[in-house]
Design an enzyme around this catalytic site. Structure first.
Site, PDB file in Angstrom:
ATOM      1  N   ARG A 225     -17.343   6.344  31.199  1.00 13.04           N
ATOM      2  CA  ARG A 225     -18.041   5.122  31.602  1.00 13.04           C
ATOM      3  C   ARG A 225     -18.025   4.917  33.110  1.00 13.04           C
ATOM      4  NH1 ARG A 225     -16.630  -0.142  32.931  1.00 13.04           N
ATOM      5  NH2 ARG A 225     -18.164  -1.705  32.300  1.00 13.04           N
TER       6      ARG A 225
ATOM      7  N   ARG B 281     -22.037   9.737  32.745  1.00 12.27           N
ATOM      8  CA  ARG B 281     -23.130   9.469  31.812  1.00 12.27           C
ATOM      9  C   ARG B 281     -24.492   9.411  32.506  1.00 12.27           C
ATOM     10  NH1 ARG B 281     -22.995   3.264  31.426  1.00 12.27           N
ATOM     11  NH2 ARG B 281     -21.435   2.772  32.995  1.00 12.27           N
TER      12      ARG B 281
ATOM     13  N   PHE C 106     -17.439   5.366  18.160  1.00  6.83           N
ATOM     14  CA  PHE C 106     -18.237   5.139  16.945  1.00  6.83           C
ATOM     15  C   PHE C 106     -18.903   6.429  16.459  1.00  6.83           C
ATOM     16  CE2 PHE C 106     -19.249   1.272  19.755  1.00  6.83           C
ATOM     17  CZ  PHE C 106     -17.985   0.761  19.589  1.00  6.83           C
TER      18      PHE C 106
ATOM     19  N   GLU D  18     -24.069   4.172  12.930  1.00  6.35           N
ATOM     20  CA  GLU D  18     -23.764   5.509  13.442  1.00  6.35           C
ATOM     21  C   GLU D  18     -23.834   6.592  12.368  1.00  6.35           C
ATOM     22  OE1 GLU D  18     -21.717   2.834  13.835  1.00  6.35           O
ATOM     23  OE2 GLU D  18     -22.295   2.308  15.888  1.00  6.35           O
TER      24      GLU D  18
ATOM     25  N   HIS E 162     -18.385   6.766  26.957  1.00 10.12           N
ATOM     26  CA  HIS E 162     -17.234   5.875  27.049  1.00 10.12           C
ATOM     27  C   HIS E 162     -15.987   6.476  26.381  1.00 10.12           C
ATOM     28  CE1 HIS E 162     -20.408   3.377  28.392  1.00 10.12           C
ATOM     29  NE2 HIS E 162     -19.722   2.269  28.429  1.00 10.12           N
TER      30      HIS E 162
ATOM     31  N   ASP F 297     -12.179  -2.954  28.151  1.00  9.27           N
ATOM     32  CA  ASP F 297     -12.563  -3.100  26.736  1.00  9.27           C
ATOM     33  C   ASP F 297     -11.401  -2.805  25.788  1.00  9.27           C
ATOM     34  OD1 ASP F 297     -15.084  -4.011  27.106  1.00  9.27           O
ATOM     35  OD2 ASP F 297     -16.089  -2.098  26.755  1.00  9.27           O
TER      36      ASP F 297
ATOM     37  N   SER G  83     -26.525   1.775  28.125  1.00 12.86           N
ATOM     38  CA  SER G  83     -25.199   2.192  28.575  1.00 12.86           C
ATOM     39  C   SER G  83     -24.916   3.658  28.266  1.00 12.86           C
ATOM     40  CB  SER G  83     -24.092   1.279  28.039  1.00 12.86           C
ATOM     41  OG  SER G  83     -24.095   1.251  26.658  1.00 12.86           O
TER      42      SER G  83
END
Lengths: 324, 284
Positions: A176, A19, A92, A67, A118, A126, A46
């Site tokens: 991530r 990323r 999302f 979103e 991610h 997570d 992020s």
């Protein structure tokens, strides 16, 4: 490859999250083209949009945790000639807003650039809710949509800049965790092209995203067993570079696909469809097999779900038994 | 463009209603109530309010009209044909294979459409994106009109857009709610209560006007008032009669999603012709 062990090679490589490359690429695209704009759903840092947001605050829109609105506002921006990059976590976006992407971006033919960060089980602690595994399948079925999964941060940077001038809707998945940076500024990248990263004769390991590094790592293990594997890196899952893939599989006659996502509808699905129609070939698909992830350390999870060099090696052995 | 008289506008709206009935009976499927109810609003928009050029639909100074509740598109097609975007004979291709007039609007097929819609709730978000882009390009003198259904406001996406437009004070957006109180499963207040709708939009930072949406003059006036509002997006809650102009369709939610059959169409056209005569005589 040389005589160093995989651990030694990996230790020598710089590690950086994919990323981060997107963040740099977006900033660069913003500098090159005035019509590049960005919007984010409350994950600016992020998803690495912060570099762009700081440099071009007047071209950056904070959408909040919404979103559906994110991608649909993107459609409106594109309607007025902007090239909007819209980012969130892949779980999302495109996880929650698929219909808006279908209707207002794909059917409406607006060149919105959807960034899903991610993705994959390597999201880690997570857990399953945030480990997006179905994004490639969701985006791959949409007419007009381009699907990109870069293998490291350097390629992500190039892909981002290429997306800024591509006239189609694009989806790019990002990871991530820090992963090895093994391509360079000189490594070629073009949307729609696959690349032979390691030539070989016995088997084609076709990989995308974070798993391409694992595929290259498996080459070393296989070489010790007398197997000469070819690694084809597929950064663009749609449209698929059929000629490069078929050229490799016609030569080797055996295929292993590797991805950090569901094989159903993912890269594994795409390659299986292509081979079934054009050149039936023994194939083994590595990826998530119709189940969700769970919490854990990224490297633990990759091992647990069989997404590492060792498991690629085992899959190659299995598929070679079916060759001929 | 020379302004048309109220009588001329009412006559056009009535002709558009006749075209809607003809299109729907010919197509054999489609939505009746919403398009009939919206005929006055679309007449006001295309024949008085909008800055547009039917011969140059991509004119870069044009106002934008987004239809969020795409199932009402027959009224847009009929109005566009009257305004000169294409020949009226093409209206009879509605919903047929190869037609530019898809059952729900597809922007890429017909010049003059600004969005593809049908799945509900996404028009206001697209308006937000357009407005933000116009602001970046110093184009905010262009107006973005959005027609939104009332039942459509059950969708969360609508309120996400409402918040965004309020936050960024997107004051070149003028939305019109087609408040006809019906949706597929019944009256809106039974299916999913929307009231107090005015207070809701005000709470989201919008300037709200409430009018009779079948009064062409009121629609024109409300849009003029909306354009005078600074620093806020505008929502015009336009109370309309679903099925307006056809007695047996008016107020009946069963006509939301079905076309008239041949007998019913004949009856409807007869009523509309009588109405047309009334409009002519009232203004004389």
């Amino acid at each position: 490859m040389n005589n160093m062990s995989l651990a030694e090679i990996t230790a020598k490589l710089e590690q950086e999250p994919i990323r981060k490359g997107f963040g740099r690429g977006l900033l660069e695209a913003g500098k090159r083209w005035d019509n590049v704009v960005a919007a984010c759903a409350d994950l600016t840092d992020s998803t690495q949009m912060n570099l762009f947001a700081k440099e071009f605050p007047e071209r950056y829109i904070e959408i909040g945790v919404a979103e559906q609105n994110l991608v649909t506002t993107g459609s409106g921006l594109a309607a007025m000639g902007k090239v909007p990059f819209v980012s969130s976590y892949a779980a999302f976006s495109p996880g929650r807003n698929w219909e808006q992407i279908r209707t207002t971006i794909c059917l409406n033919d607006r060149p919105v650039k959807i960034i899903g960060s991610h993705a994959g089980v390597s999201v880690g602690p997570d857990g399953a809710t945030h480990q997006m595994l179905e994004d490639v399948a969701l985006m791959r079925v949409l007419p007009n949509m381009v699907v990109i999964a870069p293998c490291d941060s350097v390629e992500a940077e190039k892909a981002t800049i290429a997306m800024a001038t591509d006239k189609r809707p694009n989806y790019m998945r990002l990871a991530r965790e820090a992963t090895p940076v093994f391509t360079t500024d000189k490594t070629p990248f073009e949307i729609g092209k696959a690349y032979v990263f390691e030539p070989g004769e016995d088997v084609s390991i076709i990989a995308t995203g974070t798993m391409t590094y694992q595929a290259l790592a498996a080459v070393d293990l296989l070489y010790k067993n007398g197997i000469d594997a070819e690694v084809v890196h597929v950064p663009t899952i749609k449209p698929l570079d059929e000629s490069t893939i078929l050229k490799s599989t016609r030569k080797t006659g055996a295929v292993v696909t590797v991805e950090e996502g569901q094989i159903n509808g993912g890269l594994g699905g795409a390659i299986a469809e292509l081979l079934a129609e054009e050149h039936p070939t023994p194939i083994k698909r590595i990826g998530m097999r119709d189940h969700f992830g769970e919490s854990g350390k990224p490297e633990e999870l990759l091992k647990h779900f069989g997404l590492d060099a060792k498991h690629i090696r085992l899959a190659v052995h299995a598929v070679l038994e079916r060759k001929n | 463009m020379q302004k048309l008289s109220l009588k001329q506008l009412e006559t056009i709206a009535n002709s558009i209603r006749e075209d809607i009935i003809r299109m729907l009976v010919h197509a054999g499927s489609g939505h009746s109530a919403g398009p009939l109810g919206l005929a006055d609003i679309f007449t006001a928009l295309y024949f008085d309010i909008l800055k547009h050029d039917p011969k140059n639909p991509d004119w870069d100074e044009r106002d934008i009209l987004l239809l969020s509740n795409g199932h009402c598109v027959p009224v847009r097609y009929a109005t566009m044909a009257r305004a000169g975007y294409f020949d009226r004979s093409e209206l009879m291709t509605l919903r047929q294979l190869g037609s530019r007039l898809q059952g729900h609007p597809e922007r890429t097929r017909l010049p003059g459409l600004e969005n593809t819609s049908g799945p509900l709730g996404s028009g206001l978000s697209q308006a937000c994106g357009m407005s933000l882009a116009m602001r970046m390009d110093n184009q905010s003198h262009r107006w973005i009109y959005v027609v939104v259904g009332d039942g459509e406001q059950d969708e969360g996406n609508v309120w996400e857009a409402a918040m965004l437009a309020g936050k960024y004070k997107l004051s070149n957006i003028i939305a019109i709610t087609d408040r006809n109180n019906i949706q597929i499963d019944g009256p809106t207040e039974q299916v999913m209560p929307l009231e107090d709708l005015k207070a809701k939009w005000q709470a989201f930072g919008w300037h709200v006007l409430e009018i009779d949406g079948n009064d062409i003059e009121a629609v024109i006036d409300a849009c003029a008032m909306g354009r005078a509002v600074e620093n806020k997006p505008v929502m015009i809650i336009a109370h309309t009669v679903p099925g307006k102009g056809v007695d047996f369709m008016e107020y009946d939610f069963h006509w939301h999603g079905k076309p008239p059959n041949k007998e019913e169409a004949k009856k409807a056209l007869h009523e509309l012709r009588t109405l047309g005569g009334k409009i002519r005589s009232e203004h004389e």
